[in-house]
Write a protein that holds these residues in place. Structure first.
Motif, mmCIF file in Angstrom:
data_model
loop_
_atom_site.group_PDB
_atom_site.id
_atom_site.type_symbol
_atom_site.label_atom_id
_atom_site.label_comp_id
_atom_site.label_asym_id
_atom_site.label_seq_id
_atom_site.Cartn_x
_atom_site.Cartn_y
_atom_site.Cartn_z
ATOM 1 N N SER A 58 2.641 8.352 10.577
ATOM 2 C CA SER A 58 1.716 7.406 9.938
ATOM 3 C C SER A 58 2.467 6.182 9.419
ATOM 4 C CB SER A 58 0.938 8.089 8.813
ATOM 5 O OG SER A 58 1.794 8.422 7.732
ATOM 6 N N GLY A 62 1.758 2.393 10.501
ATOM 7 C CA GLY A 62 1.636 1.319 9.518
ATOM 8 C C GLY A 62 2.567 0.154 9.819
ATOM 9 N N LYS B 120 -4.914 -1.773 7.305
ATOM 10 C CA LYS B 120 -4.047 -1.386 6.185
ATOM 11 C C LYS B 120 -2.768 -0.742 6.760
ATOM 12 C CE LYS B 120 -6.701 -2.003 2.350
ATOM 13 N NZ LYS B 120 -7.792 -1.094 1.975
ATOM 14 N N THR B 121 -1.669 -0.931 6.067
ATOM 15 C CA THR B 121 -0.398 -0.417 6.589
ATOM 16 C C THR B 121 -0.098 1.004 6.107
ATOM 17 O OG1 THR B 121 0.782 -1.459 4.772
ATOM 18 C CG2 THR B 121 0.576 -2.723 6.796
ATOM 19 N N SER B 122 -0.973 1.575 5.289
ATOM 20 C CA SER B 122 -0.758 2.954 4.822
ATOM 21 C C SER B 122 -2.121 3.631 4.646
ATOM 22 C CB SER B 122 0.023 2.952 3.501
ATOM 23 O OG SER B 122 -0.710 2.257 2.511
ATOM 24 N N ARG B 124 -3.007 6.751 6.155
ATOM 25 C CA ARG B 124 -3.475 7.535 7.308
ATOM 26 C C ARG B 124 -2.950 8.974 7.301
ATOM 27 N NH1 ARG B 124 -2.411 2.352 9.101
ATOM 28 N NH2 ARG B 124 -4.206 1.298 10.016
ATOM 29 N N GLY B 125 -2.091 9.316 6.354
ATOM 30 C CA GLY B 125 -1.453 10.626 6.361
ATOM 31 C C GLY B 125 -2.432 11.784 6.277
#
Lengths: 114, 165
Positions: A58, A62, B120-122, B124-125
């Motif tokens: 992820s 990103g 968005k760059t974060s 997704r975890g």
């Protein structure tokens, strides 16, 4: 294996050949530094060849998004080339496949830049 | 061979407890832990009979959970540990990751597929973890977050049901 990147130029397009893993830490930093370096040299047409990238997490996703928006915000274009099945599937399930301009032929990809 | 591998893993992890169907690790809050957790999960998943694609998915789910524990839960605090348990029940591989952070706010997990979040760059975890596992249970508390990842083992009734779909 962490990510490795080497850059070559064809018809004014910067092709970045990436290999290994784009993951939290070194891999993501390598990608970020490579794109920043190109932008600092006013090279804003970037083709990321991910044909040898066998894993991305992820954080790596990103970093791809960050590279895409950073280049676009500076008036450039960033496209992706030769996705492996794993990376393709990840971009599909995160709905990013249609956000990126994805190519599977280098010559066609190079010609597609404005 | 097995003995050599266990020695290697003891060197990687501070504590190591193993019974027939359960293995437990206590890990430092470092990036190295994230890589080790992924590798260990992939090995155990392969030994449990999962195919290469599922091994990759399980490894990535554990990696993402370990990233959350190390970065967001324990915030790299050297005084805080991450525990990682693998248990093979009759039908399932159950992987539990616990941190000692402030506890994940379940009401503050954005949908990474929402149009406003796509770039968005974060964030997704958790989405990837839920995508790759059959069941995910998140239990936050003021002493940390526990996340349980469950995958039906191939050959089990649930695993066979999914394989035929």
């Amino acid at each position: 294996m962490s990510m490795k990147a080497s850059t070559r130029q064809i018809d004014g397009i910067s092709i970045v050949d990436c290999s290994g893993r784009i993951t939290l830490g070194e891999g993501s930093i390598t990608l970020r530094d490579t794109v920043r370096d190109l932008l600092s040299k006013n090279q804003k047409k970037i083709l990321l060849n991910l044909g040898e990238v066998n894993y991305i997490d992820s954080s790596g996703i990103g970093e791809l998004v960050s590279a895409f928006t950073t280049v676009r915000n500076q008036g450039g274009e960033l496209k992706l080339l030769n996705l492996t099945k794993k990376v393709h599937d990840l971009l599909q399930i995160t709905k990013l496949y249609t956000v990126f301009d994805v190519k599977d032929d280098e010559a066609v990809a190079v010609k597609s830049f404005n | 061979m097995i003995a050599a591998r266990l020695v290697d893993e003891r060197a990687l992890f501070r504590f190591f407890i193993m019974t027939e169907d359960r293995v437990s690790y206590t890990l430092d809050s470092t990036l190295e832990t994230v890589d080790n957790a992924e590798q260990t999960a992939s090995r155990i998943a392969a030994e449990a009979g999962f195919d290469d694609d599922e091994v990759m998915r399980i490894g990535m789910a554990v990696r993402e959970a370990a990233v959350n524990a190390v970065l967001h839960g324990n915030a790299y605090d050297p005084g805080k540990k991450v525990t990682l348990d693998f248990e093979k029940t009759g039908d399932d591989l159950v992987i539990t990751i616990r941190d000692q952070g402030k506890g994940l706010d379940l009401n503050n997990i954005p949908d990474p597929l929402a149009p406003e979040n796509l770039l968005k760059t974060s964030g997704r975890g958790i989405f990837l973890i839920r995508s790759f596992m059959d069941d995910v249970q998140i239990h936050p508390s003021h002493t940390g977050t526990e996340i349980k990842l469950i995958k039906h083992v191939p050959g089990s009734p649930e695993g066979s049901k999914e394989a035929s779909q």
